[in-house]
Structure formats: C-alpha cells, structure tokens
Design an enzyme around this catalytic site. Structure first.
Site, mmCIF file in Angstrom:
data_model
loop_
_atom_site.group_PDB
_atom_site.id
_atom_site.type_symbol
_atom_site.label_atom_id
_atom_site.label_comp_id
_atom_site.label_asym_id
_atom_site.label_seq_id
_atom_site.Cartn_x
_atom_site.Cartn_y
_atom_site.Cartn_z
ATOM 1 N N GLU A 92 0.832 -1.090 -0.022
ATOM 2 C CA GLU A 92 -0.045 0.088 0.085
ATOM 3 C C GLU A 92 0.780 1.325 0.056
ATOM 4 O O GLU A 92 1.997 1.189 0.316
ATOM 5 C CB GLU A 92 -1.001 0.036 1.203
ATOM 6 C CG GLU A 92 -2.123 -1.128 1.387
ATOM 7 C CD GLU A 92 -3.272 -0.953 2.106
ATOM 8 O OE1 GLU A 92 -4.177 -1.313 2.053
ATOM 9 O OE2 GLU A 92 -2.924 -0.548 3.331
ATOM 10 N N HIS A 122 -11.282 10.499 6.191
ATOM 11 C CA HIS A 122 -11.269 9.135 6.357
ATOM 12 C C HIS A 122 -10.581 8.715 7.728
ATOM 13 O O HIS A 122 -11.185 7.852 8.561
ATOM 14 C CB HIS A 122 -10.168 8.588 5.339
ATOM 15 C CG HIS A 122 -10.045 7.065 5.141
ATOM 16 N ND1 HIS A 122 -10.847 6.190 5.331
ATOM 17 C CD2 HIS A 122 -8.688 6.411 5.558
ATOM 18 C CE1 HIS A 122 -10.589 4.921 5.226
ATOM 19 N NE2 HIS A 122 -9.028 5.181 5.452
HETATM 20 C C1 LIG Z 1 -13.716 2.488 4.640
HETATM 21 C C2 LIG Z 1 -12.691 2.548 5.815
HETATM 22 C C3 LIG Z 1 -11.516 1.318 5.457
HETATM 23 C C4 LIG Z 1 -10.426 1.420 6.168
HETATM 24 N N1 LIG Z 1 -9.438 0.442 5.938
HETATM 25 C C5 LIG Z 1 -8.499 0.073 6.895
HETATM 26 C C6 LIG Z 1 -7.623 -0.935 6.545
HETATM 27 O O1 LIG Z 1 -7.320 -1.418 5.692
HETATM 28 N N2 LIG Z 1 -6.408 -0.884 7.531
HETATM 29 C C7 LIG Z 1 -6.412 -0.211 8.702
HETATM 30 O O2 LIG Z 1 -5.364 -0.406 9.483
HETATM 31 N N3 LIG Z 1 -7.481 0.603 8.837
HETATM 32 C C8 LIG Z 1 -8.436 1.048 8.100
HETATM 33 N N4 LIG Z 1 -9.400 1.696 8.244
HETATM 34 C C9 LIG Z 1 -9.403 2.497 9.630
HETATM 35 C C10 LIG Z 1 -9.941 1.689 10.660
HETATM 36 O O3 LIG Z 1 -10.985 0.801 10.065
HETATM 37 C C11 LIG Z 1 -10.454 2.183 12.000
HETATM 38 O O4 LIG Z 1 -9.486 3.129 12.497
HETATM 39 C C12 LIG Z 1 -10.604 1.233 13.002
HETATM 40 O O5 LIG Z 1 -11.422 0.172 12.676
HETATM 41 C C13 LIG Z 1 -11.062 1.977 14.151
HETATM 42 O O6 LIG Z 1 -11.545 0.949 15.376
HETATM 43 P P1 LIG Z 1 -12.065 1.462 16.583
HETATM 44 O O7 LIG Z 1 -12.418 0.166 17.191
HETATM 45 O O8 LIG Z 1 -11.291 2.353 17.196
HETATM 46 O O9 LIG Z 1 -13.503 2.200 16.001
HETATM 47 P P2 LIG Z 1 -14.884 1.546 15.326
HETATM 48 O O10 LIG Z 1 -14.586 0.405 14.447
HETATM 49 O O11 LIG Z 1 -15.267 2.741 14.662
HETATM 50 O O12 LIG Z 1 -15.972 1.362 16.619
HETATM 51 C C14 LIG Z 1 -16.416 2.545 17.234
HETATM 52 C C15 LIG Z 1 -17.437 2.022 18.171
HETATM 53 O O13 LIG Z 1 -17.708 2.941 19.148
HETATM 54 C C16 LIG Z 1 -19.214 2.897 19.208
HETATM 55 N N5 LIG Z 1 -19.615 4.377 19.806
HETATM 56 C C17 LIG Z 1 -19.331 5.521 19.373
HETATM 57 N N6 LIG Z 1 -19.588 6.621 20.244
HETATM 58 C C18 LIG Z 1 -20.407 6.189 21.081
HETATM 59 C C19 LIG Z 1 -21.224 6.449 22.289
HETATM 60 N N7 LIG Z 1 -21.301 7.528 22.398
HETATM 61 N N8 LIG Z 1 -22.029 5.589 22.902
HETATM 62 C C20 LIG Z 1 -21.831 4.255 22.668
HETATM 63 N N9 LIG Z 1 -21.137 3.444 21.541
HETATM 64 C C21 LIG Z 1 -20.364 4.507 20.852
HETATM 65 C C22 LIG Z 1 -19.609 2.944 17.672
HETATM 66 O O14 LIG Z 1 -21.170 2.476 17.685
HETATM 67 C C23 LIG Z 1 -18.735 1.626 17.320
HETATM 68 O O15 LIG Z 1 -19.319 0.440 17.843
HETATM 69 C C24 LIG Z 1 -10.435 1.945 7.410
HETATM 70 C C25 LIG Z 1 -11.386 3.007 7.872
HETATM 71 C C26 LIG Z 1 -12.463 3.128 6.971
HETATM 72 C C27 LIG Z 1 -13.713 3.715 7.176
#
Ligand SMILES: Cc1cc2nc3c(=O)[nH]c(=O)nc-3n(C[C@H](O)[C@H](O)[C@H](O)COP(=O)(O)OP(=O)(O)OC[C@H]3O[C@@H](n4cnc5c(N)ncnc54)[C@H](O)[C@@H]3O)c2cc1C
Length: 532
Positions: free
Chosen positions: A116, A345
């Site tokens: 990538e 993003h």
């Molecule tokens: C389209 C896309 C493609 C991507 N591709 C890649 C990739 O190939 N490789 C990579 O490393 N990263 C990638 N990323 C980035 C990566 O996916 C994210 O940074 C990562 O998944 C974030 O994980 P997280 O657990 O922090 O948050 P999330 O997976 O976003 O989970 C957040 C959670 O918090 C909950 N939440 C939020 N606020 C509240 C609240 N007030 N009360 C209760 N619940 C709440 C939400 O409902 C959700 O369940 C991509 C992102 C996107 C959008």
C-alpha cells in the site's frame, strides 16, 4: 433513573473495544455499550488489511522508517517501535481468535502480503478486500460466546460521571447512557472505563466513515478535562467512489499497491508531477492534495483510478468486494476506470494516552481511533490503524490487570451530582438536521484538504455561533440520538479548528496555504484541554 453496576465498562464495539473485552474477560463482568448495532463500526468497513513485518526482504527498521516518514516528523518513536515490534504477536491473537488471513497462492505456508501507499515493502495481511468485516465478525462471535461479557446495542453514552467534578483529574465512576430502544436513561456505575469510540469522519460532508464516527469519545474525554492532541491532522483518503448513489464507498489503497494508476479528467496520468519517485504509491496526504489540485485545475468533479490493464480474473479474485459494489453502480472495474474523489477518512489525533492506553484520568482508557498515541504523527501510514487498536488494547489490558488488584474490592461509588433532567425534542427536527448539514459543510469547505487562516477563522466563528445556539436552545440531555450527536460533532469541530489554528505551518495532513513549509518549532504535538 435506572442504575446498573458492572466491573469494567467498554464503550464501542469495533476492533478496539472487542479485542480489549476478550483480553480482560477473566477479571470480572465486562459490559460493552455500542450506540447502534454492534457491527456498525469503521472496523467492519476496513478493506486493505493490517501491516506487519513478515516478508524476507522486510525488517522492523523499514516499517518504522515508513511510519516515521508518513508521520512527517511528529510520530513518537517509542510508540512506533512498540507497535511495529509487537505486530506479529497481535496478529497471532487475531489468528487464535479465528481470523484466517489470505495465504500466498504460490506458497500456502505463507501469508499473502500486499503493498500500500507509503510502504516500502509488501507487508499488509488481508482477507480479500473485506479484512475488517472478517475481523469484526470473528471478534463479535467470540465476545458473544464469552460468559463474562455483556454486549448492549443501541446504548448511546452521553456523559462520563466523575467522582468530584472540581478535582483536576477526577476518577471516572460511571457513564450516563441513553437506551435508544426503550427510550430511557441508564447510569452504569463501574471501576474502569475504556473509550473505544472510533473516529470523527462524520464531522465532514464527505467521508468514508460509518454513521457512528461522530467523535463522541473525544468530546466525552474533553468534557471531563482530558488532554486532546493533534486534532488538526485529519487524513483524507484519496480515493472514494464518486457516484451520486454511492454513500461513502472507499476504493482501497491496495488497488494502487497492485498497479492501478490515477488519471485526470483529460485521461492523463498526473502523479509524477507531485511525487516523481513514488507516483501513485506516494503517501496519502500527497496523493490527496494532488487529486484536489487536478480537480480544481480541470474543473472536473472527480479523477479516475484505472486498474483495467490487469487481467480481469485477477481483479475479480483479488478485489471481489470492490468489483461487486462498483458493478452495482454500473462500473465494471475490469474494463473501465473508476471515478474517485477524496473524503475525510481517519483522525490521526485524539484523546491523549500513554503507552498503556491510559488517559490523564488513570481509570479512563482510550483505545483505537479515538486515541492519540503518537503512532501516526502528522499522517497515518496505511493499514497501521487496525494494528494500533490491537496493540493498545493489549497494552491497556496489561495495565488494567495491574490496577484491578487495588480496584476490584472497592465499592462502586454513587454519583454525587444530581441527575440532569432528560428532555424531549419539542420543535421540528429540521433545526437539528440543518445544523448537522451546516457543520459538515463548513468543515468540508473551510477546514478541509487545503486550508488558510482566513478559512479557519471564518469556520471558527460559524461553529462557535452554532455551539452557542445549541447551548441556548437545546442545553441538557435529550432522548434523541441526532441531537446528542450534534452536540458531540460541534465540540469535535471546534477542537479541530482550534488545533489547526495553533499549527502555523504545513505538515502531514495539515496544509495551510499561508505557511506552506514545515517549521522546526512545530515539531511537537498540539494539545488542547478544557479549563474548568
Ligand atoms: C472505509 C474504511 C476503510 C479502512 N481500511 C483500513 C485498513 O484497511 N486498514 C487499517 O488499518 N485501517 C483501516 N481503516 C481505519 C480503521 O478501520 C479504523 O481506524 C478502526 O477500525 C477503528 O476501530 P475502533 O475500534 O477504534 O473504532 P470503530 O470500529 O469505529 O468502533 C467504534 C465503536 O464505538 C461506538 N460508539 C461511538 N460513540 C459511542 C457512544 N457515544 N456510545 C456508545 N457507543 C459509541 C460505535 O457505535 C462503534 O461500535 C479504514 C477505515 C474506513 C472507514
């Protein structure tokens, strides 16, 4: 008001929240709250994969270097080293939980590694082009099987409750959540809270993020006094599908890794003008600005990403999901270029945490995209974020184990603050939706890919005005997701603008036309906290 007690409260059901729950499930009762259905996360949308040094031609030093270069002088080296060097252990965790990464067709003993932008070697493990969905589903299944973990969907956390609001960093003792199905508030009393609430892409008009990414965790932590860092560094993904009916569909960086080229509206390649060496494989900020420039120059609405020179069978096998979705919109990627535009993003900054995922409040953790660990600096290297979430859920689990010994026998603390009244929206909801649209448009137009001081100050005034209007008309807590999320995105938008105004240089994802170069004195993070 209903009061429930749980040993440890995790807010969010993406990779950060689920993996943390699995790591500490033996300590006591763990409750995960998630504001929509559990799988509605950014994690589910991740396509590309996870970076990890595995190839024979690769090394920790190379991955560290690539991360530092993308971060443009702002990464914390100790964080980068920790994440890169422990990556294979964290990948092992995922495999043990049941994730099956794609194997190299020529040597099934090895994983297939893809390339990538910004990576000098092939080092991205993946499952087709739907890696995140597989990770989310696998972790969710494990969580649902675990006896000690309770997962509550449609619970929206609106406020963290602290033991003494007047103390500088008061301990958190619980959270106030809205049960969005039964339409009632619930207080969760707990001993440790982990914010795993993801990013804030929804602050912008165009984003690859899911609807859940409204930066809630950052607003919650800010409101109880935690430091918030580097919010100006919003990474725009260069290639989201441009189609009137497609909502936020990302075209993975891996296409460029496998040889896709970018063409402007005149059908001409252009990346050599912006990065003669790496061209399409340049880092995200450079590719994004190049596309922005070409769109502005040609007056076109988009540019094109073309992979059609590769064999059709290979494209369908390697990118089945992207092939299927584009075909749904009438674009056959095996024979046609894909119309693409940049979109917000990834949030490189967030809640300030140490190497153990701890915020300024010792029993409040922040993990995943909502956290600022210092890994990404001014710009995230592709596929480092799932890895960061895994690494820091592990780090946090180690720290939680340590502090649990002193916390486990302590009684739950009752909140001393009087419960705020819960209100219902009386007037037309158009007031709320209008402000939503306004904030997202202001952020896109004035705090976007290319910024200026004039634009930032203009945006600051407008967002401040909206905040005051919200305070005057909708203060307090409403049993309404849109209204409460609006309050969160307003806070986050202000934090982004205030951070951007503090960094009078151009670096990483922050490009300020008044100061187009980097400056030595800004080789540090931008920190904001609430003065009580
Ligand atoms: C389209 C896309 C493609 C991507 N591709 C890649 C990739 O190939 N490789 C990579 O490393 N990263 C990638 N990323 C980035 C990566 O996916 C994210 O940074 C990562 O998944 C974030 O994980 P997280 O657990 O922090 O948050 P999330 O997976 O976003 O989970 C957040 C959670 O918090 C909950 N939440 C939020 N606020 C509240 C609240 N007030 N009360 C209760 N619940 C709440 C939400 O409902 C959700 O369940 C991509 C992102 C996107 C959008």
């Amino acid at each position: 008001m209903e009061i429930l007690k749980t040993d440890i409260l995790i807010i969010g059901s993406g990779i950060a929240g689920l993996s943390l729950a699995l790591k500490i499930k033996d300590l006591g009762e763990i409750t995960i709250l998630t504001k929509k259905r559990a799988f509605e996360t950014a994690t589910s949308l991740a396509q590309g994969g996870i970076a990890c040094v595995m190839g024979e031609d690769d090394s920790f030093d190379l991955h560290i270097q690539d991360t530092l270069i993308a971060g443009d002088g702002l990464c914390k080296r100790e964080t980068v080293e920790l994440v890169v060097k422990t990556a294979s252990e964290r990948i092992r965790d995922l495999i043990n939980w049941g994730v099956e990464f794609d194997r190299d067709p020529e040597n099934p003993n090895r994983f297939h590694l893809t390339l990538e932008g910004g990576h000098s070697r092939r080092r991205i493990l993946h499952v087709g082009d739907y890696t995140g969905r597989v990770i989310e589903n696998t972790l969710l299944k494990k969580v649902l099987e675990a006896e000690n973990i309770i997962l509550l969907e449609n619970f929206f956390v609106v406020r963290l409750i602290t033991e003494n609001f007047l103390k500088k960093f008061p301990r958190v003792i619980g959270a106030l959540a809205l049960d969005l199905i039964q339409l009632k508030p619930v207080i969760f009393l707990t001993k440790i809270i982990a914010l795993c609430t993801g990013g804030a892409g929804k602050v912008y008009l165009y984003t690859s993020n899911p609807d859940t990414s409204t930066g809630d965790g950052i607003a919650l932590a800010y409101q109880v006094g935690c430091r918030i860092a580097n919010m100006e560094f919003i990474q725009f993904h260069p290639t989201c599908l441009y189609h009137p009916k497609a909502k936020n569909f990302l075209i993975s960086e891996a296409l460029r890794g496998e040889g896709a080229i970018l063409l402007n509206a005149e059908g001409k390649r252009f990346m050599h003008k912006y990065d003669p060496q790496k061209k399409e494989l340049s880092s995200r900020d450079i590719v994004t600005r190049a596309i922005d420039m070409e769109i502005k120059k040609t007056g076109a609405e988009c540019v094109y990403l073309d992979i059609s020179h590769l064999p059709s069978d290979y494209i369908k096998k390697r990118f089945p999901y992207i092939y299927e979705i584009c075909l749904k919109y009438g674009i056959d990627i095996t024979s046609q270029p894909i119309p693409v535009v940049p979109a917000a993003h990834y949030l490189c900054g967030g809640i300030y945490t140490n190497l153990w995922g701890q915020t300024d409040i010792p029993n409040l953790f922040a993990i995943g995209e909502c956290a600022y660990t210092g890994l990404h600096g001014g710009n995230r290297l592709a596929s480092n974020s799932l890895l960061e979430a895994l690494c820091f859920s592990h780090q946090a689990s180690l720290k939680i184990r340590k502090i649990w010994d002193t916390l486990k026998d302590q009684p739950f603390k009752e909140p001393t603050l009087k419960d705020p009244p819960i209100k219902e929206i009386k007037e037309e909801k158009v007031f709320i939706s209008h402000n939503w649209d306004l904030i997202r448009k202001i952020m896109w137009d004035f705090v976007g890919i290319v910024r200026s001081l004039k634009m930032l100050n203009f945006a600051k005034k407008r967002i401040e005005f909206i905040r005051k209007e919200i305070e005057e008309n909708w203060s307090g807590i409403y049993l309404d997701l849109d209204t409460m999320e609006l309050k969160k995105i307003t806070i986050v938008a202000e934090l982004i603008i205030r951070s951007a105004l503090q960094r009078l240089e151009s670096r990483g994802a922050h490009y300020l036309i008044d100061f187009p170069n980097k400056k030595k004195e800004y080789e540090k993070e931008t920190v904001i906290f609430k003065n009580f």
